[in-house]
Write a protein that holds these residues in place. Structure first.
Motif, PDB file in Angstrom:
ATOM      1  N   TRP A  42      55.892  13.746 -50.031  1.00  0.00           N
ATOM      2  CA  TRP A  42      56.489  14.800 -50.752  1.00  0.00           C
ATOM      3  C   TRP A  42      56.177  16.148 -50.462  1.00  0.00           C
ATOM      4  N   GLN A  43      55.966  16.427 -49.004  1.00  0.00           N
ATOM      5  CA  GLN A  43      55.812  17.844 -48.548  1.00  0.00           C
ATOM      6  C   GLN A  43      56.596  18.906 -48.942  1.00  0.00           C
ATOM      7  N   ASP A  44      57.924  18.509 -48.952  1.00  0.00           N
ATOM      8  CA  ASP A  44      58.950  19.618 -49.401  1.00  0.00           C
ATOM      9  C   ASP A  44      58.910  20.030 -50.875  1.00  0.00           C
ATOM     10  N   PHE A  45      58.416  18.883 -51.691  1.00  0.00           N
ATOM     11  CA  PHE A  45      58.058  19.280 -53.100  1.00  0.00           C
ATOM     12  C   PHE A  45      56.996  20.145 -53.096  1.00  0.00           C
ATOM     13  N   LEU A  46      55.776  19.833 -52.409  1.00  0.00           N
ATOM     14  CA  LEU A  46      54.851  20.702 -52.228  1.00  0.00           C
ATOM     15  C   LEU A  46      54.804  22.235 -51.907  1.00  0.00           C
ATOM     16  N   ARG A  47      55.706  22.226 -50.982  1.00  0.00           N
ATOM     17  CA  ARG A  47      55.997  23.583 -50.511  1.00  0.00           C
ATOM     18  C   ARG A  47      56.796  24.596 -51.437  1.00  0.00           C
ATOM     19  N   ILE A  48      57.701  23.709 -52.201  1.00  0.00           N
ATOM     20  CA  ILE A  48      58.366  24.530 -53.377  1.00  0.00           C
ATOM     21  C   ILE A  48      57.468  24.804 -54.550  1.00  0.00           C
ATOM     22  N   ARG A  49      56.547  24.146 -54.909  1.00  0.00           N
ATOM     23  CA  ARG A  49      55.359  24.246 -55.905  1.00  0.00           C
ATOM     24  C   ARG A  49      54.737  25.413 -55.399  1.00  0.00           C
ATOM     25  N   GLN A  50      54.242  25.404 -54.174  1.00  0.00           N
ATOM     26  CA  GLN A  50      53.426  26.723 -53.592  1.00  0.00           C
ATOM     27  C   GLN A  50      54.087  28.071 -53.779  1.00  0.00           C
ATOM     28  N   ARG A  51      55.529  27.987 -53.544  1.00  0.00           N
ATOM     29  CA  ARG A  51      56.413  29.609 -53.555  1.00  0.00           C
ATOM     30  C   ARG A  51      56.500  29.723 -55.324  1.00  0.00           C
TER      31      ARG A  51
END
Length: 216
Positions: free
Chosen positions: A32-41
């Motif tokens: 889920w790395q893409d989702f986690l990156r989105i959440r960080q932003r």
């Protein structure tokens, strides 16, 4: 590296803790790395909380037990990391559920936590002070989410039933519902719960600091 900001832990615990995964390593290895990156932003902390966190004086070591397939872990863990990055003397490590038992046995002296942690919903945040004393656990989410979850579960009565269904069809339906919940969680957190989570974590840090001062 963050460790340079800290005094030494007991050597054996220093080694054990330093081998744990950082948040960035956890996120990079996640499906889920893409989702986690989105959440960080998406996460913002208000100025009042930023000021408190950047001025926080204590050494703190956070360890989070997380699950890569848990909606709460995927949504809340980035908030924990975001808060942790504001605290100059705080280090965060993340451990997956299947790796946690041995690790906690070597780091935690609290018999109650060791006996019950695997029954807790994830993510589970465990905090230690400068002398490696265990603080109370926190997780899996801020209390302010409860009305949102209660309504969602009431609107999806099959959710808890499917969680117990071990058939291929049942598990597929449960996975689809988990992903639906994940997207709902993201909306809730971006509307108000990112801030609620940050405030709750600040409140815990404040209490731990006050208790430490009382002991001194």
């Amino acid at each position: 590296m963050q460790e340079s900001k800290h005094t030494a832990l007991p050597p054996e615990k220093t080694l054990i803790y330093s081998r744990c995964t950082t948040y960035d390593e956890f996120a990079s290895a996640s499906t889920w790395q893409d989702f986690l990156r989105i959440r960080q932003r998406e996460i913002r902390v208000m100025a009042e909380e930023q000021a408190y966190l950047t001025a926080y004086p204590d050494l703190v070591y956070w360890l989070v037990v997380a699950a890569d397939d848990s909606p709460d872990s995927l949504v809340v863990l980035p908030v924990i990391d975001h808060v942790a990055k504001w605290v100059p003397r705080l280090t965060l490590r993340v451990v997956r559920e299947d790796e946690a038992a041995e690790l906690l046995a070597n780091l935690v002296d609290d018999a109650e936590l060791l006996a019950s942690w695997n029954e807790a919903d994830l993510p589970l945040l465990i905090s230690f002070d400068e002398e490696w004393n265990f603080q109370e656990p926190w997780g899996p989410h801020p209390q302010a989410i409860e009305p949102f979850l209660d309504k969602w579960v009431a609107d999806h009565p099959d959710y808890e039933v499917l969680a117990e269904d071990e058939s291929a069809t049942g598990q597929a339906a449960y996975s689809a519902m988990q992903e639906q919940l994940l997207q709902e969680l993201r909306l809730w957190y971006n509307s108000s719960l990112n801030q609620a989570c940050a405030i709750e974590l600040c409140t815990l840090l404040a209490r731990w600091h006050d208790e430490s001062g009382d002991e001194e």
